[in-house]
Design an enzyme around this catalytic site. Structure first.
Site, PDB file in Angstrom:
ATOM      1  N   ARG A 108       0.869  -1.185   0.000  1.00 26.25           N
ATOM      2  CA  ARG A 108       0.000   0.000   0.000  1.00 26.25           C
ATOM      3  C   ARG A 108       0.906   1.235   0.000  1.00 26.25           C
ATOM      4  NH1 ARG A 108      -4.947   2.333   3.488  1.00 26.25           N
ATOM      5  NH2 ARG A 108      -5.961   0.792   2.190  1.00 26.25           N
ATOM      6  N   HIS A 135      -7.426   0.734  -6.207  1.00 21.61           N
ATOM      7  CA  HIS A 135      -7.654   0.018  -4.929  1.00 21.61           C
ATOM      8  C   HIS A 135      -8.476  -1.243  -5.234  1.00 21.61           C
ATOM      9  CE1 HIS A 135      -7.758  -0.726  -0.788  1.00 21.61           C
ATOM     10  NE2 HIS A 135      -8.583   0.195  -0.355  1.00 21.61           N
ATOM     11  N   GLN A 138     -10.360  -3.536  -2.560  1.00 19.73           N
ATOM     12  CA  GLN A 138     -11.584  -2.912  -2.027  1.00 19.73           C
ATOM     13  C   GLN A 138     -12.773  -3.214  -2.947  1.00 19.73           C
ATOM     14  OE1 GLN A 138     -12.127  -0.833   0.898  1.00 19.73           O
ATOM     15  NE2 GLN A 138     -14.211  -1.310   0.286  1.00 19.73           N
ATOM     16  N   ASP A 231     -16.750   8.225  -1.464  1.00 18.14           N
ATOM     17  CA  ASP A 231     -15.445   8.099  -0.804  1.00 18.14           C
ATOM     18  C   ASP A 231     -15.099   9.490  -0.286  1.00 18.14           C
ATOM     19  OD1 ASP A 231     -12.902   7.295  -0.004  1.00 18.14           O
ATOM     20  OD2 ASP A 231     -12.089   7.086  -2.028  1.00 18.14           O
ATOM     21  N   CYS A 272     -16.100   2.897   1.037  1.00 18.40           N
ATOM     22  CA  CYS A 272     -14.950   2.041   1.359  1.00 18.40           C
ATOM     23  C   CYS A 272     -14.482   2.242   2.800  1.00 18.40           C
ATOM     24  CB  CYS A 272     -13.815   2.301   0.383  1.00 18.40           C
ATOM     25  SG  CYS A 272     -13.354   4.041   0.268  1.00 18.40           S
ATOM     26  N   ARG A 312     -13.871  -7.182   3.472  1.00 18.77           N
ATOM     27  CA  ARG A 312     -12.450  -7.028   3.096  1.00 18.77           C
ATOM     28  C   ARG A 312     -11.657  -8.277   3.472  1.00 18.77           C
ATOM     29  NH1 ARG A 312     -10.126  -2.273   2.426  1.00 18.77           N
ATOM     30  NH2 ARG A 312      -8.712  -3.535   1.184  1.00 18.77           N
TER      31      ARG A 312
HETATM   32  N1  NVA Z   1      -9.521   7.368  -1.787  1.00 16.07           N
HETATM   33  C1  NVA Z   1      -9.171   6.993  -0.449  1.00 16.07           C
HETATM   34  C2  NVA Z   1      -9.460   5.563  -0.218  1.00 16.07           C
HETATM   35  C3  NVA Z   1      -9.195   5.089   1.193  1.00 16.07           C
HETATM   36  C4  NVA Z   1      -9.513   3.647   1.390  1.00 16.07           C
HETATM   37  C5  NVA Z   1      -7.706   7.299  -0.204  1.00 16.07           C
HETATM   38  O1  NVA Z   1      -6.882   6.966  -1.058  1.00 16.07           O
HETATM   39  O2  NVA Z   1      -7.379   7.884   0.839  1.00 16.07           O
HETATM   40  N1   CP Z   2     -11.018   0.946   2.861  1.00 17.98           N
HETATM   41  C1   CP Z   2      -9.732   0.881   3.224  1.00 17.98           C
HETATM   42  O1   CP Z   2      -8.841   0.580   2.434  1.00 17.98           O
HETATM   43  O2   CP Z   2      -9.513   1.206   4.516  1.00 17.98           O
HETATM   44  P1   CP Z   2      -8.106   1.385   5.214  1.00 17.98           P
HETATM   45  O3   CP Z   2      -7.488   2.644   4.657  1.00 17.98           O
HETATM   46  O4   CP Z   2      -8.404   1.485   6.685  1.00 17.98           O
HETATM   47  O5   CP Z   2      -7.242   0.193   4.896  1.00 17.98           O
END
Ligand code: NVA
Ligand code: CP
Length: 326
Positions: A108, A135, A138, A231, A272, A312
């Site tokens: 990540r 992602h 997700q 989101d 998400c 998840r």
């Molecule tokens: N678009 C958000 C998704 C978090 C799961 C981010 O990248 O922060």
């Molecule tokens: N939805 C998601 O990816 O959550 P986190 O950022 O907590 O992993």
């Protein structure tokens, strides 16, 4: 029909067929049933899994750890200050080292090229746990939740409302196109997805009779929606843009009026997470208009966000078992 994904990466879903995505979803459902029945698998027994995190995470990190332990693997969390990646060591070298020690790698972080570089050089399956662009794990949990609630994916009217060019919008558009949905991105024009990605997704869509609509018209975009998804308005790494995003996206907040515009009393709300839906968190106190969804809708009968969050773990387990299991 079974699909063999052994040894494959899971980076963006662009290279997965609809049948492979369906296979992963069916496996997720089975693994969830097994867990509820108290049946623990040993499909990843003896495997060592590296979990690299440049950005914070609650769901993705915990889902990978729990899925590993449920299936007998050992997860090793490697935070941004724990390893040399990007500071003293290149992606290519890190990939080759970790690939000698671990059986699978989750990444990540920021640049999508980093997870692609790991996949190119590690020699073991690499899974994308979120980059600036995509992602995909997700989306598997999102689609599993749609299956549970609506019983199908094909033909589902799915409206993603908000920042139309972030990792969630991009990945949902790819997945929806592959699975034959009627998918809409409802966003201000300055936050429309890249035309190149829309073109690519319309090609996927053509094969499966899916429909991709990009619009700034909220009423038309959400009309008859089975699913309304949003989101955060500023993703991780974009915190400086919060004031500007609030101005742009305030009319796109998911609230009673927007849900009424679907004209579907059975529409489901997905997110998400993490979500801003009240003023109880530090950032929400600083920016009281930051909420992309009202408290009323977040806590309403429409909301399936905690089932989605639970899914998840089942979907991430399915990805690891399918690509790495014995
Ligand atoms: N678009 C958000 C998704 C978090 C799961 C981010 O990248 O922060
Ligand atoms: N939805 C998601 O990816 O959550 P986190 O950022 O907590 O992993």
């Amino acid at each position: 029909m079974p699909f063999n994904l052994k040894g494959r990466h899971f980076l963006s879903m662009k290279d997965n067929t609809a049948e492979e995505i369906d296979f992963l979803l069916q496996l997720s459902i089975k693994l969830k049933q097994d867990k509820y029945a108290g049946l623990r698998g040993k499909n990843l027994a003896g495997k060592n899994i590296a979990l690299i995190f440049e950005k914070p995470s609650t769901r993705t990190r915990c889902a990978f750890v729990v899925a590993c332990v449920d299936e007998g693997a050992h997860p090793e969390y490697l935070g941004k200050d724990d390893i040399q990646l990007g500071k003293k060591e290149t992606v290519k070298d890190t990939a080759r080292v970790l690939g000698r020690m671990f059986d699978g790698i989750q990444f990540r972080g920021f640049k999508h090229e980093t997870v692609e570089g790991l996949a190119q050089y590690a020699g073991v399956p690499v899974w994308n746990g979120l980059t600036d662009l995509y992602h995909p794990t997700q989306v598997l949990a999102d689609f599993m939740t749609v299956l549970e609630v609506k019983g199908r994916l094909k033909g589902i009217q799915f409206a993603y409302v908000g920042d139309g060019r972030n990792n969630m919008a991009n990945s949902l558009m790819i997945g929806a196109a592959k699975m034959g949905m009627d998918f809409r991105i409802v966003a201000p024009q300055s936050l429309f997805p890249s035309p190149e990605l829309v073109k690519e997704c319309r090609e996927f869509a053509h094969e499966r009779s899916a429909k991709i609509t990009i619009t700034d018209d909220i009423g038309a975009g959400v009309k008859n929606a089975d699913i309304v998804y949003t989101d955060v308005w500023a993703s991780m790494g974009e915190e400086e843009q919060i004031p500007e995003r609030i101005k742009l996206l305030k009319p796109f907040q998911i609230n009673r009026s927007l849900i009424d515009q679907t004209e579907n009393s059975e529409c489901t709300f997905l997110h998400c997470l993490p979500a801003f839906h009240n003023c109880e968190t530090k950032l929400a106190k600083q920016f009281p208009d930051i909420c992309e969804v009202s408290e009323e809708i977040f806590e309403s009968r429409h909301s399936q966000v905690f089932n989605q969050a639970e899914n998840r773990v089942h979907t991430i387990k399915a990805v690891m078992v399918a690509t790495l299991g014995k």
